[in-house]
Design a protein around this motif. Structure first.
Motif, mmCIF file in Angstrom:
data_model
loop_
_atom_site.group_PDB
_atom_site.id
_atom_site.type_symbol
_atom_site.label_atom_id
_atom_site.label_comp_id
_atom_site.label_asym_id
_atom_site.label_seq_id
_atom_site.Cartn_x
_atom_site.Cartn_y
_atom_site.Cartn_z
ATOM 1 N N LEU A 170 0.815 -1.210 0.000
ATOM 2 C CA LEU A 170 0.000 0.000 0.000
ATOM 3 C C LEU A 170 0.852 1.266 0.000
ATOM 4 C CD1 LEU A 170 -2.943 0.796 -0.105
ATOM 5 C CD2 LEU A 170 -2.972 0.789 2.390
ATOM 6 N N ALA A 171 1.962 1.259 0.712
ATOM 7 C CA ALA A 171 2.848 2.434 0.734
ATOM 8 C C ALA A 171 3.375 2.721 -0.675
ATOM 9 C CB ALA A 171 3.997 2.225 1.707
ATOM 10 N N GLN A 172 3.744 1.675 -1.410
ATOM 11 C CA GLN A 172 4.228 1.841 -2.784
ATOM 12 C C GLN A 172 3.133 2.418 -3.672
ATOM 13 O OE1 GLN A 172 7.507 0.611 -4.508
ATOM 14 N NE2 GLN A 172 6.579 2.369 -5.486
ATOM 15 N N LEU B 158 2.986 6.131 -5.539
ATOM 16 C CA LEU B 158 2.744 6.273 -6.977
ATOM 17 C C LEU B 158 1.532 7.165 -7.230
ATOM 18 C CD1 LEU B 158 3.225 5.616 -9.930
ATOM 19 C CD2 LEU B 158 2.129 3.399 -9.550
ATOM 20 N N ASP B 159 0.463 6.978 -6.469
ATOM 21 C CA ASP B 159 -0.737 7.798 -6.629
ATOM 22 C C ASP B 159 -0.429 9.274 -6.388
ATOM 23 O OD1 ASP B 159 -3.303 8.890 -6.726
ATOM 24 O OD2 ASP B 159 -4.203 7.291 -5.568
ATOM 25 N N ARG B 160 0.375 9.564 -5.392
ATOM 26 C CA ARG B 160 0.741 10.964 -5.123
ATOM 27 C C ARG B 160 1.515 11.575 -6.291
ATOM 28 N NH1 ARG B 160 1.057 8.892 0.121
ATOM 29 N NH2 ARG B 160 3.224 8.272 -0.108
ATOM 30 N N ARG B 161 2.244 10.765 -7.022
ATOM 31 C CA ARG B 161 3.046 11.276 -8.143
ATOM 32 C C ARG B 161 2.232 11.503 -9.405
ATOM 33 N NH1 ARG B 161 8.304 10.977 -6.631
ATOM 34 N NH2 ARG B 161 8.648 9.719 -4.775
ATOM 35 N N VAL B 162 1.158 10.737 -9.594
ATOM 36 C CA VAL B 162 0.386 10.860 -10.833
ATOM 37 C C VAL B 162 -1.027 11.384 -10.620
ATOM 38 C CG1 VAL B 162 1.684 9.073 -12.057
ATOM 39 C CG2 VAL B 162 -0.398 8.444 -10.829
ATOM 40 N N ASP B 163 -1.464 11.500 -9.353
ATOM 41 C CA ASP B 163 -2.860 11.849 -9.130
ATOM 42 C C ASP B 163 -3.043 12.565 -7.797
ATOM 43 O OD1 ASP B 163 -5.539 11.848 -10.021
ATOM 44 O OD2 ASP B 163 -5.989 9.993 -8.982
ATOM 45 N N ASP B 164 -4.039 12.129 -7.021
ATOM 46 C CA ASP B 164 -4.469 12.849 -5.828
ATOM 47 C C ASP B 164 -4.057 12.220 -4.498
ATOM 48 O OD1 ASP B 164 -6.132 10.658 -5.810
ATOM 49 O OD2 ASP B 164 -8.008 11.790 -5.833
ATOM 50 N N GLY B 165 -3.291 11.127 -4.540
ATOM 51 C CA GLY B 165 -2.839 10.491 -3.303
ATOM 52 C C GLY B 165 -3.906 9.682 -2.583
ATOM 53 N N ASP B 166 -5.018 9.405 -3.260
ATOM 54 C CA ASP B 166 -6.106 8.611 -2.680
ATOM 55 C C ASP B 166 -6.465 7.514 -3.675
ATOM 56 O OD1 ASP B 166 -8.548 7.546 -1.801
ATOM 57 O OD2 ASP B 166 -9.303 9.494 -1.123
ATOM 58 N N LEU B 167 -6.225 6.270 -3.306
ATOM 59 C CA LEU B 167 -6.431 5.146 -4.228
ATOM 60 C C LEU B 167 -7.891 4.840 -4.521
ATOM 61 C CD1 LEU B 167 -3.626 2.846 -2.835
ATOM 62 C CD2 LEU B 167 -3.682 3.922 -5.094
ATOM 63 N N ALA B 168 -8.817 5.560 -3.870
ATOM 64 C CA ALA B 168 -10.246 5.344 -4.116
ATOM 65 C C ALA B 168 -10.848 6.428 -5.002
ATOM 66 C CB ALA B 168 -11.003 5.276 -2.790
ATOM 67 N N THR B 169 -10.064 7.470 -5.323
ATOM 68 C CA THR B 169 -10.593 8.584 -6.114
ATOM 69 C C THR B 169 -9.603 8.967 -7.203
ATOM 70 O OG1 THR B 169 -9.581 10.246 -4.683
ATOM 71 C CG2 THR B 169 -11.815 9.514 -4.090
ATOM 72 N N GLY B 170 -10.021 9.849 -8.078
ATOM 73 C CA GLY B 170 -9.128 10.396 -9.099
ATOM 74 C C GLY B 170 -8.886 9.448 -10.253
ATOM 75 N N ASN B 171 -7.805 9.699 -10.985
ATOM 76 C CA ASN B 171 -7.492 8.932 -12.192
ATOM 77 C C ASN B 171 -6.574 7.747 -11.950
ATOM 78 O OD1 ASN B 171 -9.107 10.494 -13.833
ATOM 79 N ND2 ASN B 171 -7.476 11.940 -14.267
ATOM 80 N N PHE B 172 -5.947 7.666 -10.790
ATOM 81 C CA PHE B 172 -5.164 6.486 -10.434
ATOM 82 C C PHE B 172 -5.838 5.883 -9.223
ATOM 83 C CE2 PHE B 172 -1.811 4.041 -8.391
ATOM 84 C CZ PHE B 172 -1.282 3.357 -9.470
ATOM 85 N N TYR C 232 -6.149 -4.318 -8.742
ATOM 86 C CA TYR C 232 -5.068 -3.961 -9.652
ATOM 87 C C TYR C 232 -5.029 -2.447 -9.808
ATOM 88 C CZ TYR C 232 -4.770 -8.835 -11.300
ATOM 89 O OH TYR C 232 -4.606 -10.193 -11.396
ATOM 90 N N PRO C 233 -3.837 -1.848 -9.898
ATOM 91 C CA PRO C 233 -3.745 -0.419 -10.158
ATOM 92 C C PRO C 233 -4.315 -0.086 -11.544
ATOM 93 C CG PRO C 233 -1.654 -1.287 -9.368
ATOM 94 C CD PRO C 233 -2.537 -2.460 -9.680
ATOM 95 N N VAL C 234 -5.102 0.979 -11.592
ATOM 96 C CA VAL C 234 -5.757 1.410 -12.825
ATOM 97 C C VAL C 234 -5.476 2.887 -13.031
ATOM 98 C CG1 VAL C 234 -8.009 1.769 -13.913
ATOM 99 C CG2 VAL C 234 -7.609 -0.285 -12.556
ATOM 100 N N PHE C 235 -5.079 3.259 -14.241
ATOM 101 C CA PHE C 235 -4.869 4.655 -14.603
ATOM 102 C C PHE C 235 -5.935 5.017 -15.629
ATOM 103 C CE2 PHE C 235 -2.500 8.097 -16.876
ATOM 104 C CZ PHE C 235 -2.405 8.955 -15.797
ATOM 105 N N VAL C 236 -6.840 5.918 -15.247
ATOM 106 C CA VAL C 236 -7.988 6.286 -16.070
ATOM 107 C C VAL C 236 -7.590 7.393 -17.038
ATOM 108 C CG1 VAL C 236 -10.342 7.178 -16.063
ATOM 109 C CG2 VAL C 236 -9.572 5.667 -14.204
ATOM 110 N N LEU C 237 -7.806 7.130 -18.346
ATOM 111 C CA LEU C 237 -7.575 8.162 -19.352
ATOM 112 C C LEU C 237 -8.865 8.904 -19.691
ATOM 113 C CD1 LEU C 237 -5.043 6.287 -19.658
ATOM 114 C CD2 LEU C 237 -4.967 7.085 -21.994
#
Length: 127
Positions: free
Chosen positions: A93-95, A99-113, A120-125
């Motif tokens: 989870l720390a990893q 990663l979420d903080r670098r590409v998005d909002d730092g919250d794995l339940a919201t945003g584009n990451f 599985y990690p998902v990056f929304v385009l």
């Protein structure tokens, strides 16, 4: 931890640009249904010599999933990092938060990451 996050963030930016270029030139996203680590149909020239076909720095392989259902929500275009071929995606989870903080909002339940199907990690385009 940081080096892996930076590497994946850079790869996601490159891939995102490649898919957006494809969509801009052809009027829609490429088709899906490819196995993890394989180029989506028509994307060979756009993804070329990238890390798409290699194991990611956080494990697993990249895969393209248009019209994707993730945690009860449908997305028009996403890049998923999926466990495949004996290469498991990290569950650290720390990893994933780094990663979420670098590409998005730092919250794995919201945003584009976010975490999607099977966590599985998902990056929304496109939503």
């Amino acid at each position: 931890l940081e080096a892996r996050s930076v590497a994946v963030a850079n790869e996601l930016r490159v891939f995102s640009g490649a898919f957006q270029n494809y969509a801009h030139e052809r009027g829609d996203w490429p088709p899906g249904n490819g196995a993890p680590g394989t180029f989506p149909a028509g994307m060979e020239g756009y993804l070329g010599p990238t890390a798409w076909q290699r194991v990611t720095p956080i494990g697993g392989l990249y895969t393209w999933d248009p019209n994707s259902m993730q945690q009860g929500e449908r997305y028009r275009a996403v890049i998923v990092i999926a466990s495949a071929s004996g290469h498991s995606v990290t569950t650290d989870l720390a990893q994933l938060l780094d990663l979420d903080r670098r590409v998005d909002d730092g919250d794995l339940a919201t945003g584009n990451f976010r975490l999607g199907f099977r966590n599985y990690p998902v990056f929304v385009l496109e939503h």
